[in-house]
Design an enzyme around this catalytic site. Structure first.
Site, PDB file in Angstrom:
ATOM      1  N   HIS A  52      37.006  30.720  30.940  1.00  0.00           N
ATOM      2  CA  HIS A  52      38.315  30.234  31.180  1.00  0.00           C
ATOM      3  C   HIS A  52      38.926  29.967  29.721  1.00  0.00           C
ATOM      4  O   HIS A  52      40.143  29.742  29.514  1.00  0.00           O
ATOM      5  CB  HIS A  52      38.226  28.942  31.927  1.00  0.00           C
ATOM      6  CG  HIS A  52      37.961  29.116  33.244  1.00  0.00           C
ATOM      7  ND1 HIS A  52      38.630  29.883  34.042  1.00  0.00           N
ATOM      8  CD2 HIS A  52      36.854  28.671  33.907  1.00  0.00           C
ATOM      9  CE1 HIS A  52      38.178  29.803  35.248  1.00  0.00           C
ATOM     10  NE2 HIS A  52      37.098  28.952  35.167  1.00  0.00           N
ATOM     11  N   ASP A  89      31.970  35.662  39.319  1.00  0.00           N
ATOM     12  CA  ASP A  89      32.184  33.924  39.687  1.00  0.00           C
ATOM     13  C   ASP A  89      33.302  34.053  40.822  1.00  0.00           C
ATOM     14  O   ASP A  89      33.909  35.029  40.918  1.00  0.00           O
ATOM     15  CB  ASP A  89      32.987  33.365  38.647  1.00  0.00           C
ATOM     16  CG  ASP A  89      32.608  31.784  38.700  1.00  0.00           C
ATOM     17  OD1 ASP A  89      32.763  31.205  39.944  1.00  0.00           O
ATOM     18  OD2 ASP A  89      32.969  31.213  37.501  1.00  0.00           O
ATOM     19  N   HIS A  91      36.118  32.751  41.230  1.00  0.00           N
ATOM     20  CA  HIS A  91      37.383  32.837  40.672  1.00  0.00           C
ATOM     21  C   HIS A  91      37.571  33.769  39.472  1.00  0.00           C
ATOM     22  O   HIS A  91      36.545  33.778  38.861  1.00  0.00           O
ATOM     23  CB  HIS A  91      38.065  31.333  40.581  1.00  0.00           C
ATOM     24  CG  HIS A  91      37.188  30.568  39.707  1.00  0.00           C
ATOM     25  ND1 HIS A  91      36.107  29.547  40.049  1.00  0.00           N
ATOM     26  CD2 HIS A  91      36.981  30.506  38.195  1.00  0.00           C
ATOM     27  CE1 HIS A  91      35.559  29.148  38.846  1.00  0.00           C
ATOM     28  NE2 HIS A  91      35.969  29.959  37.868  1.00  0.00           N
TER      29      HIS A  91
END
Length: 100
Positions: A52, A89, A91
């Protein structure tokens, strides 16, 4: 501060030397794992995957993007010609997508 809120750890945690050391070790571990995989055909790093973090800011409990740093280092060294990131993952690794 907006950047600290976006990362999610909080001010006290972000100023903790252990968090900084852990983050740097995570990036170094992913780079080492990639180099070992190139040498031996396979290697695993269970501590990586900070997908992220963006080029200029952390996000989603990720301070640095170990995947993007590793890919860019190996590409710049000429150790690889191209890189594929398989993110399993649930997302999207939004930071990795922007970095690469």
């Amino acid at each position: 501060d907006e950047q600290i809120r976006r990362i999610g750890f909080g001010v006290a945690c972000m100023r903790n030397p252990d968090v900084v050391e852990r983050t740097l070790a995570e990036v170094a571990g992913t780079l080492l794992t990639a180099r070992l995989a190139l040498q031996h055909g396979l290697a695993v790093n269970t501590a990586g995957g900070t997908h992220h973090a963006y080029p200029a800011a952390g996000s989603g409990f990720c301070i640095l993007n170990d995947l993007a740093v590793t890919a860019k280092v190996l590409l710049s060294e000429g150790a690889v010609q191209r890189v594929a990131v398989l993110d399993l993952d649930v997302h999207q690794g939004d930071g990795t997508a922007v970095c690469l």
